[in-house]
Design a protein around this motif. Structure first.
Motif, PDB file in Angstrom:
ATOM      1  N   ALA A 154       0.764  -0.993  -0.061  1.00  0.00           N
ATOM      2  CA  ALA A 154       0.022   0.091   0.053  1.00  0.00           C
ATOM      3  C   ALA A 154       0.935   1.232  -0.055  1.00  0.00           C
ATOM      4  O   ALA A 154       1.902   1.065   0.303  1.00  0.00           O
ATOM      5  CB  ALA A 154      -1.002   0.005   1.159  1.00  0.00           C
ATOM      6  N   GLN A 155       0.358   2.275  -0.693  1.00  0.00           N
ATOM      7  CA  GLN A 155       0.765   3.804  -0.569  1.00  0.00           C
ATOM      8  C   GLN A 155       0.070   4.530   0.250  1.00  0.00           C
ATOM      9  O   GLN A 155      -1.042   4.773   0.189  1.00  0.00           O
ATOM     10  CB  GLN A 155       1.096   3.993  -1.813  1.00  0.00           C
ATOM     11  N   ASP A 156       0.674   5.133   1.245  1.00  0.00           N
ATOM     12  CA  ASP A 156      -0.006   6.171   2.266  1.00  0.00           C
ATOM     13  C   ASP A 156      -0.232   7.496   1.334  1.00  0.00           C
ATOM     14  O   ASP A 156       0.462   7.662   0.638  1.00  0.00           O
ATOM     15  CB  ASP A 156       0.474   6.222   3.399  1.00  0.00           C
ATOM     16  N   SER A 157      -0.805   8.478   2.104  1.00  0.00           N
ATOM     17  CA  SER A 157      -1.097   9.743   1.317  1.00  0.00           C
ATOM     18  C   SER A 157       0.283  10.397   1.165  1.00  0.00           C
ATOM     19  O   SER A 157       0.291  11.445   0.479  1.00  0.00           O
ATOM     20  CB  SER A 157      -1.969  10.562   2.333  1.00  0.00           C
ATOM     21  N   LYS A 158       1.346  10.154   1.928  1.00  0.00           N
ATOM     22  CA  LYS A 158       2.399  11.009   2.039  1.00  0.00           C
ATOM     23  C   LYS A 158       3.321  10.355   0.832  1.00  0.00           C
ATOM     24  O   LYS A 158       4.597  10.876   0.989  1.00  0.00           O
ATOM     25  CB  LYS A 158       3.296  11.094   3.411  1.00  0.00           C
ATOM     26  N   GLY A 159       3.119   9.198   0.326  1.00  0.00           N
ATOM     27  CA  GLY A 159       3.899   8.618  -0.592  1.00  0.00           C
ATOM     28  C   GLY A 159       4.670   7.333   0.050  1.00  0.00           C
ATOM     29  O   GLY A 159       5.465   6.708  -0.823  1.00  0.00           O
ATOM     30  N   ILE A 212       5.576   3.444   1.125  1.00  0.00           N
ATOM     31  CA  ILE A 212       5.286   2.283   0.469  1.00  0.00           C
ATOM     32  C   ILE A 212       5.321   1.329   1.764  1.00  0.00           C
ATOM     33  O   ILE A 212       6.334   1.078   2.218  1.00  0.00           O
ATOM     34  CB  ILE A 212       5.903   1.660  -0.576  1.00  0.00           C
ATOM     35  N   TRP A 213       4.173   0.612   2.024  1.00  0.00           N
ATOM     36  CA  TRP A 213       4.295  -0.158   3.081  1.00  0.00           C
ATOM     37  C   TRP A 213       3.644  -1.674   2.593  1.00  0.00           C
ATOM     38  O   TRP A 213       2.921  -1.844   1.871  1.00  0.00           O
ATOM     39  CB  TRP A 213       3.183   0.110   4.272  1.00  0.00           C
ATOM     40  N   HIS A 214       4.435  -2.827   3.338  1.00  0.00           N
ATOM     41  CA  HIS A 214       4.268  -4.246   2.547  1.00  0.00           C
ATOM     42  C   HIS A 214       3.949  -5.090   3.882  1.00  0.00           C
ATOM     43  O   HIS A 214       4.499  -5.095   4.852  1.00  0.00           O
ATOM     44  CB  HIS A 214       5.563  -4.600   1.771  1.00  0.00           C
ATOM     45  N   ALA A 215       3.023  -5.911   3.710  1.00  0.00           N
ATOM     46  CA  ALA A 215       2.671  -6.626   4.780  1.00  0.00           C
ATOM     47  C   ALA A 215       2.207  -8.347   4.116  1.00  0.00           C
ATOM     48  O   ALA A 215       1.547  -8.059   3.254  1.00  0.00           O
ATOM     49  CB  ALA A 215       1.733  -6.171   5.744  1.00  0.00           C
ATOM     50  N   ARG A 216       2.622  -9.278   4.990  1.00  0.00           N
ATOM     51  CA  ARG A 216       2.303 -10.468   4.609  1.00  0.00           C
ATOM     52  C   ARG A 216       1.874 -11.469   5.487  1.00  0.00           C
ATOM     53  O   ARG A 216       2.523 -11.378   6.527  1.00  0.00           O
ATOM     54  CB  ARG A 216       3.270 -10.934   3.632  1.00  0.00           C
ATOM     55  N   ASN A 217       0.833 -12.439   5.158  1.00  0.00           N
ATOM     56  CA  ASN A 217       0.816 -13.643   6.265  1.00  0.00           C
ATOM     57  C   ASN A 217       1.133 -14.603   5.458  1.00  0.00           C
ATOM     58  O   ASN A 217       1.086 -14.939   4.237  1.00  0.00           O
ATOM     59  CB  ASN A 217      -0.628 -13.825   6.464  1.00  0.00           C
ATOM     60  N   ASP A 237      -0.608   2.236   7.659  1.00  0.00           N
ATOM     61  CA  ASP A 237       0.371   2.197   7.952  1.00  0.00           C
ATOM     62  C   ASP A 237       0.707   0.486   8.383  1.00  0.00           C
ATOM     63  O   ASP A 237       0.039  -0.220   8.159  1.00  0.00           O
ATOM     64  CB  ASP A 237       0.958   3.019   9.166  1.00  0.00           C
ATOM     65  N   LEU A 238       2.099   0.440   8.924  1.00  0.00           N
ATOM     66  CA  LEU A 238       2.231  -1.046   8.868  1.00  0.00           C
ATOM     67  C   LEU A 238       1.265  -1.789  10.086  1.00  0.00           C
ATOM     68  O   LEU A 238       0.830  -2.844  10.187  1.00  0.00           O
ATOM     69  CB  LEU A 238       3.495  -1.389   9.385  1.00  0.00           C
TER      70      LEU A 238
END
Ligand SMILES: *[C@@H]1O[C@H](CO)[C@@H](O)[C@H](O)[C@H]1NC(C)=O
Ligand SMILES: *[C@@H]1O[C@H](CO)[C@@H](O)[C@H](O)[C@H]1NC(C)=O
Ligand SMILES: *[C@@H]1O[C@H](CO)[C@@H](O)[C@H](O)[C@H]1NC(C)=O
Length: 359
Positions: free
Chosen positions: A127-132, A134-139, A319-320
């Motif tokens: 995902a990209q937040d409004s400030k630019g 990049i966040w990545h999460a996985r199961n 965010d994360l």
């Protein structure tokens, strides 16, 4: 995949407050010095496991999957390991086999096991937040979750004391399914497959022997470690178009705006690259185990629940920690979920893997 269906069907839809913040335990984290010879470099990590207990657990898990044809193919590979598995993998596997006092062929099986039986679940989001940012999460969802929790480890691959890349792995495995190259990219693998476990295993071993294709977990570690894939774009190119042994999904995040994608792969090449696209409102991409342009089966709610929760949180608040919440939702986190990893290449110190126990 049918094996998963009964689990998803059996779980009633529970709407309640998720328990994401109730003291999750982090997986152990060790550093490995890749300046050491291949055969020796894993010792600093392996020494934290009991040799006889590891061997016993490994045999219990893998025995049920191995038949005669598979064993014969494995013997061919083990007999010419350096030919089939390029450096550093053959050397590292030899070192690990020696440490656990196991046959090299057996250790090869344990290494290829995840590649050749990829039939678990898994949910990944970039995902990209409004400030630019990049966040990545996985199961990571898989069979034998209790055993795999016992083997889950975060490894910082270091040279001259500096971390070149970080990965979440299982003890004994030299390839990677979840990893981060600091200030470049993050990557996770989700399974894409329709066959049965045994069919896959034999097909994939045959592909390795006849075509010298690359195993998924080595493809990822190659991308994390090579000098010519040290950026989001170059890593994406390699992960999408370098031939490999099995179809799958790569979920990749970068360091700046729009650097995020789900790569849908066939064995030889990508069939689709689905990128973040802010102009059309696509500020996140969420992948489970189905092509994004097709509907998931009715019994699997992971995608719809995940998408709904992401949209409810919104781009301003993502965010994360919020993504951990999404990956903790009932059904998204399920009895097969082994761990959740949170990462962001532009914020490399946020890399963390948590053990999960979801009913
Ligand atoms: C490893 O585990 C076995 C079996 O539980 C035990 O007998 C042995 O003492 C342990 N070894 C070490 C070094 O802790
Ligand atoms: C892993 O399993 C062994 C054998 O059951 C157990 O003794 C050990 O404590 C477990 N280790 C972890 C980190 O859970
Ligand atoms: C990457 O580049 C560094 C510095 O130029 C070099 O020392 C190293 O051997 C290279 N690594 C690979 C895998 O080519």
């Amino acid at each position: 995949m049918w094996r998963l269906s009964f689990i998803f069907l059996a779980i009633p839809l529970v709407l309640g407050s998720p328990t994401w913040n109730e003291g999750l335990t982090k997986a152990p984290r060790y550093s490995m010095n890749i300046d050491l010879p291949e055969e020796e470099r894993w010792e600093s990590v392996l020494q934290h496991w009991n040799v006889s207990e590891y061997r016993e657990m490994a045999r219990a898990v893998f025995d049920s999957f191995v038949n005669k044809e598979t064993m014969q193919l494995l013997e061919i590979i083990a007999g010419s390991l350096d030919y089939y598995l390029p450096s550093p993998y053959a050397g590292e596997i030899r070192g690990i086999a020696k440490f656990f006092q196991m046959d090299v062929g057996e250790m090869v099986l344990y290494n290829l096991f995840y590649d050749i039986t990829l039939s678990g679940g898994c949910t990944s989001i970039v995902a990209q937040d409004s400030k630019g940012n990049i966040w990545h999460a996985r199961n990571w969802d898989y069979y034998f979750p209790a055993t795999l929790r016992n083997w889950t480890v975060v490894v910082d691959f270091q040279s001259h004391g500096k971390t070149l890349y970080t990965a979440t792995s299982f003890i004994g495995q030299v390839g990677v399914f979840t990893g981060q190259r600091p200030n470049a990219f993050t990557v996770s693998l989700n399974e894409r497959d329709e066959g049965t476990i045994l069919d896959d295993m034999i097909q994939i071993l045959k592909a390795l022997i006849s075509d010298k294709t690359v195993f998924t977990s080595f493809q990822i570690r190659d991308a994390l470690s090579r000098n010519d894939t040290a950026t989001f774009d170059s890593a994406l190119q390699r992960l999408a178009y370098h031939p490999e042994t099995a179809p799958n999904y790569y979920i990749i995040g970068g360091v700046k705006s729009t650097e995020g994608a789900v790569i849908t792969r066939a064995r030889l090449t990508a069939v689709d690259v689905w990128r973040l696209d802010l102009s059309s409102g696509r500020w996140f991409v969420l992948e489970t185990n189905y092509d994004h342009w097709k509907s998931p089966p009715k019994w699997d709610y992971r995608r719809s629940h995940g998408n709904k929760a992401m949209n409810a949180i919104g781009q301003d608040a993502i965010d994360l920690e919020a993504m951990l919440k999404v990956l903790s939702l009932p059904l998204v986190c399920n009895p097969m979920t082994v761990y959740t990893t949170l990462m962001s290449a532009a914020h490399p110190s946020s890399y963390a893997t948590f053990f999960r126990h979801c009913d």
